[in-house]
Structure formats: structure tokens, C-alpha cells
Design an enzyme around this catalytic site. Structure first.
Site, mmCIF file in Angstrom:
data_model
loop_
_atom_site.group_PDB
_atom_site.id
_atom_site.type_symbol
_atom_site.label_atom_id
_atom_site.label_comp_id
_atom_site.label_asym_id
_atom_site.label_seq_id
_atom_site.Cartn_x
_atom_site.Cartn_y
_atom_site.Cartn_z
ATOM 1 N N HIS A 1 0.873 -1.183 0.000
ATOM 2 C CA HIS A 1 0.000 0.000 0.000
ATOM 3 C C HIS A 1 0.906 1.228 0.000
ATOM 4 O O HIS A 1 1.098 1.885 1.020
ATOM 5 C CB HIS A 1 -0.922 -0.004 1.216
ATOM 6 N N ASP B 1 0.848 -2.158 4.834
ATOM 7 C CA ASP B 1 0.469 -0.912 5.508
ATOM 8 C C ASP B 1 -0.885 -0.445 4.974
ATOM 9 O O ASP B 1 -0.986 0.600 4.328
ATOM 10 C CB ASP B 1 1.561 0.131 5.258
ATOM 11 N N SER C 1 7.239 5.313 2.845
ATOM 12 C CA SER C 1 8.035 4.083 2.888
ATOM 13 C C SER C 1 8.693 3.736 1.554
ATOM 14 O O SER C 1 9.840 3.276 1.546
ATOM 15 C CB SER C 1 7.183 2.914 3.396
#
Length: 281
Positions: free
Chosen positions: A42, A165, A101
Site C-alpha cells: 500500500h 500498511d 516508505s
């Protein structure tokens, strides 16, 4: 439902915890010369402006990365994380951007490593694709990230990290995360799986813990940072990372870092932290 956008929350206390854990795992994987595979299920857009209308609406970064930005007494691991964010901000003169991320991982990957970033949000996906078009070893797809655990595991490298996530917009997400880890583990039992979770209602979070306990998977570490005690009121009180097959140093590293983060990010003294095994080896 695809209403959630991470730009509202970029750089908050949960991101600080999540991205320090992510950095430490990737650093560990890099201790071996052989390449590895990174899957971000994600991914969001990867890069966030902290002074656009979405980020400014909540300004959650002021309670997260901003509290670490100019401090000089950072633990070494936290210092390395802050340096990653400062590089994105042209050396750190001013905090204007935050790395999601995917961008944190991209900055740490080597030429022999490979990444797949997936995102379904119709607005976020084009931004994600544009932000990573210059990376030869990173692929971007508008796909269901959970399905990629089935589609891409085991990786040809036989080494890897999966970051899960999800937005937890739906109650089913709490069960889907457990199923995703079980599916991935069947195909790639030696891989590292890192799952972010929010604590909004503790009972929902416990569903994840219980599901993983019942999965039969061993070596599952839980790392949590709370701003205040659990509550039945609206809002996230804590967040955490669950890591399957964590690097052996991670438990010690987080027990060193979390007291510092609790002191700095929760100055009112209501915070607490924990590092516990859901299932030991």
C-alpha cells in the site's frame, strides 16, 4: 472504498515508528551482498509536501518528525532515519517534504536489490508512478497489494521484505492482513513481513494479534508506541509494527530507541511503549 490518503498523516508519530523499523530491517538485509526483494503493498505516493492543503489540514507531522528535526542528542539509529528525511529536504535547512516508505526504501536499495510498489488509489497511483520512474530496479503497479503476495512470492532472490500498511478503512482489513501474511508465509517462509497497525479500538487490534497467534507462524515480534492510554473515544491512541522473522538485532535496537521516542514525541508524559513477542521462535 478508497477515500484514505496518507498525505493527511505524513510524518506523524506512527510514520516515525514505522519508518525507523523499515530502515533497520533493510539495513540488516544489506549486510549480505546478495540482493533482496522489497514489496510495498500500500505504497501511497512515496513523497509528501508538508505544506500543501492536505498535510496542513491536520499538521500531524508537527507531533512527529518535526520534534526530531533539530535535536542533537539523537540515538544513532534515529539520527540515520532523520538524515534520510533531511536529504529529501536539500540537506535539512527546512522541513518541507516527508518520505513515505517507498522513498525511504528506494534510498537504501542497492543496484542488486529489487522493489515492487503497488497502489490502488486513482489519485495517488499516477503520483507514485511519476515519483519512481527514474529507478531502474523499482516497478510500480496499480494492483491489489494483498494479491501481490500470492503473485510474486517466493521471489527469485529468495531473500526479501514485505511491508503491509493498509488504511484500515474497513473492519475486514484487520482480518485481511492476517490472511495476507499467512498466504505469503506459505510461499516464502524465510521472508520478513512487517505489518503496520493503528490502535483506534484495542479490540480490533487484538484480532490481528490473535489471528497471528493461531496461524502457527513462529518468530513474530510486536513493537508499539502509544501517545496515551487506550480509549473508546474517536482517534488513534497508539500504533505499532508486527514483524515476522525479524532480524535478531531488531528487538534490542527498538528497546533502546523507544524510550527516547516516547520522551520526545509524547512530552506530556502520557505515552508508553512495548516490545513483545506474539510468538517466539
Amino acid at each position: 472504498m478508497l477515500s484514505y490518503r496518507h498525505s493527511f498523516h505524513a510524518g506523524n508519530h506512527a510514520d516515525v515508528l514505522k519508518h525507523i523499523v523499515l530502515m533497520l530491517i533493510i539495513e540488516n538485509l544489506k549486510q549480505k551482498e546478495k540482493g533482496f526483494y522489497y514489496l510495498d503493498t500500500h505504497a501511497g505516493v512515496g513523497r509528501y509536501r508538508l505544506f500543501d492543503e492536505t498535510a496542513e489540514k491536520t499538521a500531524e507531522f508537527k507531533e512527529g518528525i518535526a520534534r526530531l528535526w533539530e535535536r542533537e542528542n539523537l540515538p544513532e539509529e534515529v539520527r540515520r532515519y532523520v538524515q534520510i528525511i533531511k536529504r529529501l529536504n536539500y540537506g535539512g535547512k527546512e522541513l518541507r517534504y516527508y518520505a513515505g516508505s517507498p522513498l525511504i526504501a528506494a534510498g537504501l536499495l542497492r543496484a542488486q536489490d529489487r522493489a515492487l510498489l503497488t497502489e490502488l488509489h486513482p489519485t495517488d497511483f499516477p503520483l507514485l508512478r511519476n515519483n519512481f520512474k527514474q529507478y531502474a530496479n523499482i516497478s510500480v503497479k496499480r494492483e491489489d497489494g494483498f494479491q501481490q503476495l500470492k503473485a510474486t512470492l517466493p521471489p527469485k532472490e529468495r531473500r526479501g521484505l514485505v511491508l503491509i500498511d493498509p488504511p484500515y478503512e474497513l473492519k475486514e482489513d484487520y482480518d485481511l492482513t492476517v490472511k495476507a501474511i499467512e498466504e505469503g508465509y506459505k510461499r516464502f517462509a524465510t521472508g520478513i513481513y512487517a505489518l503496520w497497525y493503528p490502535v483506534v479500538l484495542r479490540q480490533q487490534t487484538k484480532r490481528i494479534f490473535k489471528g497471528l497467534e493461531n496461524s502457527g507462524i513462529r518468530k513474530i515480534l510486536k513493537i508499539e508506541l502509544a501517545l496515551r492510554p487506550d480509549s473508546d473515544q474517536r482517534g488513534m491512541t497508539a500504533s505499532g509494527m508486527i514483524v515476522v522473522n525479524p532480524p535478531w538485532q531488531l528487538e534490542t535496537q527498538m528497546k533502546k530507541i523507544l524510550p527516547y521516542l516516547t520522551e520526545v514525541l509524547v512530552p506530556q508524559g502520557t505515552g508508553h511503549w512495548s516490545v513483545q513477542w506474539i510468538t517466539p521462535e
